[in-house]
Design an enzyme around this catalytic site. Structure first.
Site, PDB file in Angstrom:
ATOM      1  N   ASP A  74       0.357   1.578  18.473  1.00 33.75           N
ATOM      2  CA  ASP A  74      -0.421   0.909  17.434  1.00 33.75           C
ATOM      3  C   ASP A  74      -1.537   0.078  18.063  1.00 33.75           C
ATOM      4  O   ASP A  74      -1.284  -0.724  18.971  1.00 33.75           O
ATOM      5  CB  ASP A  74       0.469  -0.005  16.602  1.00 33.75           C
ATOM      6  CG  ASP A  74       1.455   0.769  15.735  1.00 33.75           C
ATOM      7  OD1 ASP A  74       1.338   2.007  15.665  1.00 33.75           O
ATOM      8  OD2 ASP A  74       2.340   0.137  15.134  1.00 33.75           O
ATOM      9  N   ASP A 127     -11.846 -10.630   3.384  1.00 25.86           N
ATOM     10  CA  ASP A 127     -12.895 -10.744   2.370  1.00 25.86           C
ATOM     11  C   ASP A 127     -13.366 -12.184   2.220  1.00 25.86           C
ATOM     12  O   ASP A 127     -12.864 -13.098   2.900  1.00 25.86           O
ATOM     13  CB  ASP A 127     -12.429 -10.156   1.037  1.00 25.86           C
ATOM     14  CG  ASP A 127     -11.252 -10.910   0.425  1.00 25.86           C
ATOM     15  OD1 ASP A 127     -11.055 -12.101   0.760  1.00 25.86           O
ATOM     16  OD2 ASP A 127     -10.525 -10.305  -0.385  1.00 25.86           O
ATOM     17  N   ASP A 159      11.500  -0.090   8.698  1.00 25.80           N
ATOM     18  CA  ASP A 159      12.010   0.317  10.016  1.00 25.80           C
ATOM     19  C   ASP A 159      12.868  -0.787  10.614  1.00 25.80           C
ATOM     20  O   ASP A 159      13.919  -0.526  11.210  1.00 25.80           O
ATOM     21  CB  ASP A 159      10.855   0.619  10.970  1.00 25.80           C
ATOM     22  CG  ASP A 159       9.907   1.676  10.432  1.00 25.80           C
ATOM     23  OD1 ASP A 159      10.356   2.539   9.660  1.00 25.80           O
ATOM     24  OD2 ASP A 159       8.718   1.630  10.792  1.00 25.80           O
TER      25      ASP A 159
END
Length: 363
Positions: free
Chosen positions: A19, A138, A314
């Site tokens: 990742d 944002d 997970d």
């Protein structure tokens, strides 16, 4: 306290991903790669003209704040399970990586930081699989994520790796894999299932992984279903499974207990299957061949403490398997799973805090 446990007691076989998490990515960068906030896409590994193929190089070129975390559904679960033990290498991960720097970095992190034994086969043609997480903020300060997965070497896993390590597999107590791996390597999953069936000492644990797996690969799933001791899934996958088998026509929460009961008793070579169904922050539903359906509430956590829900499922499985390995009650296994999930969602990616209040210490 836990007794001294043999190495590789819990083995996971899946798709290891590396990742890459990047914060403060602006909208212009996302638009350049035709990406959207709060969206998930799968890159086309076989299309050299795919616009996403230059994404990794550009990230390395333009961003310095990249966080590198071993990922992939099964690998996350194995990392979390190991996190519960102070004894190293109780957990082992099998998978396929590329012959590249990302693969070497992931192996080093898995073994030296997570204390997990890794048995990776190396593919010389495809790069190590990656999941890139781009975070943009944002004007209101809200975090949004765009995820893009490159399977690459993940799908190059070779049966010979399992055959070369049968002695390790035969000494395991739990072998765990997923619907994702069933899609790419059905013969390997069948081998694992039959291996577990031959030994009363090895439990075969399986995760449904996604509704599309249940819907599009139902015959593969039904073929290995009789061998499953521990089945994990979420509510959406469970309804999809029930529709596939014509148990229901539409989603109906009033029917969920009946569905779980049927999943428990669906053709089985085992005497005590356990089915564990999660519903996000909702109740966890557990069915076994020896008890009626049980429900476990999930304690709420403050909204402002939730950072990233990716990997929480997970992590839940990892906590459950760790406590199940040492023979703890279903209640304790559920508690460990919830604890792990709620620790992970406070972090970015499936990263693990140093402190684990439920850690199992060796005598």
């Amino acid at each position: 306290m836990s007794k001294n446990i043999s190495n590789s007691a819990i083995i996971g076989i899946g798709h290891p991903l590396f990742d890459l998490i990047v914060s403060n990515v602006d909208e212009k960068f996302l638009q350049r790669y035709q990406l959207e906030s709060d969206n998930v896409i799968l890159a086309n590994d076989d299309d050299d003209d795919d616009i996403h193929h230059t994404l990794t190089d550009d990230l390395l070129k333009y961003f310095e704040n990249i966080q590198y975390v071993p990922g992939g559904s099964v690998q996350n679960t194995i990392r979390v399970a190991q996190w519960f033990f102070d004894q190293p290498k109780i957990c082992t991960i099998f998978g396929c990586i590329g012959n590249d720097d990302f693969g070497r970095q992931m192996k080093e992190k898995i073994e030296n930081i997570d204390n997990v034994q890794s048995i990776y086969c190396i593919d010389n043609e495809k790069p190590t699989g990656k999941c890139i997480c781009l975070i943009n903020i944002d004007s209101g300060g809200h975090h949004h994520r765009s995820l893009i997965t490159f399977w690459d070497a993940c799908h190059k896993f070779r049966m010979e790796i399992l055959q070369q390590n049968l002695s390790i597999l035969n000494d395991a107590k739990i072998i765990y894999t997923s619907g994702f791996f069933l899609v790419s390597n059905p013969e390997c999953v069948q081998l694992l299932a039959e291996l577990c069936q031959k030994s009363i000492d090895i439990k075969f644990a399986f995760n449904l992984s996604g509704s599309y797996v249940v819907k599009n690969y139902s015959q593969r799933l039904l073929k290995i279903f009789p061998y499953i001791d521990l089945l994990f899934g979420n509510i959406t996958e469970t309804f999809s499974f029930a529709r596939t088998l014509d148990w229901i026509q539409n989603e109906n929460n009033d029917k969920i207990d009946d569905i779980v009961e049927k999943m428990v008793h669906l053709e089985s070579t085992k005497t005590n299957r356990i089915v564990i169904i999660t519903q996000g922050p909702g109740e966890i539903i557990v069915g076994t061949t020896r008890n009626s359906i049980q429900r476990f509430s999930v304690p709420s956590i403050p909204f402002d403490e939730i950072n990233d829900t990716n990997g929480s499922g997970d992590a839940f499985v990892g906590g459950f398997l760790a406590y199940y390995l040492i023979g703890r009650s279903i209640n304790d296994c559920i508690d460990a799973g919830i604890y792990a999930a709620q620790q992970v969602i406070r972090c970015c990616g499936c990263t693990l805090p140093k402190v684990n209040k439920l850690r199992l210490l060796s005598k």
